[in-house]
Design an enzyme around this catalytic site. Sequence first.
Site, PDB file in Angstrom:
ATOM      1  N   GLY A  88       0.974  -1.214  -0.136  1.00 48.93           N
ATOM      2  CA  GLY A  88      -0.023   0.078   0.015  1.00 48.93           C
ATOM      3  C   GLY A  88       0.810   1.397   0.024  1.00 48.93           C
ATOM      4  N   PRO A 142       2.803   4.446   1.158  1.00 45.23           N
ATOM      5  CA  PRO A 142       3.658   4.824   2.582  1.00 45.23           C
ATOM      6  C   PRO A 142       2.581   5.652   3.476  1.00 45.23           C
ATOM      7  CG  PRO A 142       4.867   5.229   0.363  1.00 45.23           C
ATOM      8  CD  PRO A 142       3.630   4.963  -0.002  1.00 45.23           C
ATOM      9  N   THR A 184       0.533   4.621   5.740  1.00 45.49           N
ATOM     10  CA  THR A 184      -1.015   4.048   6.021  1.00 45.49           C
ATOM     11  C   THR A 184      -0.812   3.078   7.185  1.00 45.49           C
ATOM     12  OG1 THR A 184      -0.524   2.322   4.219  1.00 45.49           O
ATOM     13  CG2 THR A 184      -1.669   4.487   3.676  1.00 45.49           C
ATOM     14  N   GLY A 185       0.254   2.866   7.773  1.00 45.46           N
ATOM     15  CA  GLY A 185       0.473   1.989   9.126  1.00 45.46           C
ATOM     16  C   GLY A 185       0.835   0.841   8.838  1.00 45.46           C
ATOM     17  N   SER A 207      -6.563  14.440 -17.809  1.00 47.51           N
ATOM     18  CA  SER A 207      -7.491  15.348 -17.391  1.00 47.51           C
ATOM     19  C   SER A 207      -7.344  16.730 -18.175  1.00 47.51           C
ATOM     20  CB  SER A 207      -7.298  15.718 -15.937  1.00 47.51           C
ATOM     21  OG  SER A 207      -6.251  16.404 -15.699  1.00 47.51           O
ATOM     22  N   LYS A 251      -6.485  21.687  -7.813  1.00 45.16           N
ATOM     23  CA  LYS A 251      -6.585  22.395  -9.259  1.00 45.16           C
ATOM     24  C   LYS A 251      -7.415  23.797  -8.925  1.00 45.16           C
ATOM     25  CE  LYS A 251      -6.039  18.111 -11.858  1.00 45.16           C
ATOM     26  NZ  LYS A 251      -6.724  16.989 -12.708  1.00 45.16           N
TER      27      LYS A 251
END
Length: 681
Positions: free
Chosen positions: A99, A101, A103-104, A552, A595
């Site tokens: 996952g 970095p 996040t536990g 986008s 944005k």
Amino acid sequence: MSNDRTTDTPYEGENDTDARPDPSPDGDLDDLGSEVDVEGDVEIDEDDAEDDLLGGLKVDSTADIKVPDRLVDQVIGQEEARDIVMRAAKQHRHVMMIGTPGTGKSMLAKAMSQLLPKESLQDVLVYHNPDDSNEPKVRTVPAGKGDQIVEAHQEEVRKRNQMRTFLMWIVLAVVVGYAFLVEGAILLGILAAGIIYFAFRYSNRGSDAMIPKLLINNAERQTAPFEDATGAHAGALLGDVRHDPFQSGGMETPAHERVEAGAIHKSNKGVLFIDEINTLDVRSQQHLMTAIQEGEFGITGQSERSSGAMVQTEPVPCDFIMVAAGNMDAMENMHPALRSRIKGYGYEVYMDDTIDDTPEMRRKFARFVAQEIERDGQLPDFTPDAVREVILEAKRRAGRKDHITLELRDLGGLVRVAGDIARSKGNDLTERDDVLEAKKRSRSIEQQVADNYIERRKDYQLESSGSEAVGRVNGLAVMGGDSGIMMPVMAEVTPRQGEGGQIYATGKLQEIAQEAVENVSAIIKKYTGESIANKDIHIQFVQSYEGVEGDSASITVATAVISALEDIPIAQDLAMTGSLSVRGDVLPVGGVTHKIEAAAKAGCKRVIIPKANEQDVMIEDEYEDQIEIIPVSHISEVLDVALVGEPEKDSLVDRLKNITGGALEKGAGSTGTQGGSPSVQ
């Protein structure tokens, strides 16, 4: 942090490495931590819970919020990973966590070590092998007994040396006395005494080799071992034997005393944590695989040039639980056999980076602030308004409506910076203004670069000099996933130079962005009503020094090209972002909040965003009055807002609506990418 789950049952068998007591003698581990007491005795206003950023929590400061004692109960979100860790601790399974970095992952690994039984810990002793000194013997004993054994051997050697020293002085006295009695033998007697003295001292060195070395000492441990072997070289991970420059003449150090334990041995009966598992070299991963499978691994010198390379101990116990962690790329470079071992004997779990925004989760985030304050030990407590601002920032960083970010390491950095600011002011509590100031001071490098870009453009007047321009659109991009920047896009139509009309795009476009430009060509061909077979279209992403990654900019490119083809100007007080389907639907993108703020900083008065992103907007209060947000769902709506001039604009928009049958209400879902360079999401 102490572990109170110990029992009085002694550990039987000094060398029984397979004996493993039940890790949950006081109850089923599945029930532990299932209910976390976030509030303690603090009052909760359930009627106000949905609308309050504190989830209805009524406190005077974070000092009123109870912090759980166990680390596993302090984990915020990650319910699936938390349950897996608790089950893995009970069943002694390996775990791989993948996952984002922060996040536990490391916190869960430490929490696992607290859930393992302390009573199964062992001390490891290394003994001299009289048959072959290069093959030291290994013995395991219950934790705490290793010191006793070493002390007993030291006492025995000390008594033996005292007796030998006493005998030596008697012999020296007899030799010297006899030399004085015999005429002319004094010099010979002194020489004999010296030889006897050095002979005794040399023979004493052999006694020291009888003392074992305590390789692993767990006597003082209150919980099972936790070893972080992230980035460890082979010696630190697998153990090593120190080089001995004196290998003969009685001056050498016994081989068993030069043996050093590795992380895999120190984590015996505990947890071995390796982050960025793919950074380990292939040889280390192969040996690690052997250690996992066998539960023991002998120690040898890691350098072929060292004398330690000649030493190979008996197998040393390394019955650990391995927690491997990393980002998505970790699985690509990880040894397939090692991953197979982990997957075959354990669990794989993906760490969530966001979680649903609920009153209960907001209360847990309030507790998270209290946990960070307690862990740091030097920060003043936060007021309720300060905590609300932290939670609001957590919602902003999620980038999704009705979600909160779980990238808590960065959020913890914000808490510490805010606390430092409050302490520098001499305040007893951290206020909301301190958090707002901390948000500015703790800007990422990408955000600082983006702000410098904007300032430079102002200095050199890189914005359009007029209120409208043909073929020029203010696009919006994201740097690093959390920093917005305005990026103009320009288009020009020229007579064709080769066979058939071509579309040329410059600005270091990467794969997704290049495909987006190709998709836009389908829109242009369908909706402009003009043949582009005899025309070349040139598209430039201005100042895209690091390249463009996402899609986008699709509506930006389409608007610029259509403006150039139809020779209709575009309003320059307007910026836009949005992906585009080949049917003309405006699709949602990532980073919309950042944005919009970038457009406001650059001086734009209006910004177009996908209608599907409308609920994702959480801009700062200071920008709300500076910019108007216009949600759209179809390219015809974009052109209706962006293009200026009559009657050409109305004619074009009407033509588009006739072709499509009206703009669609909503576009399909799509997300952007994140990266270190300006990624147009």
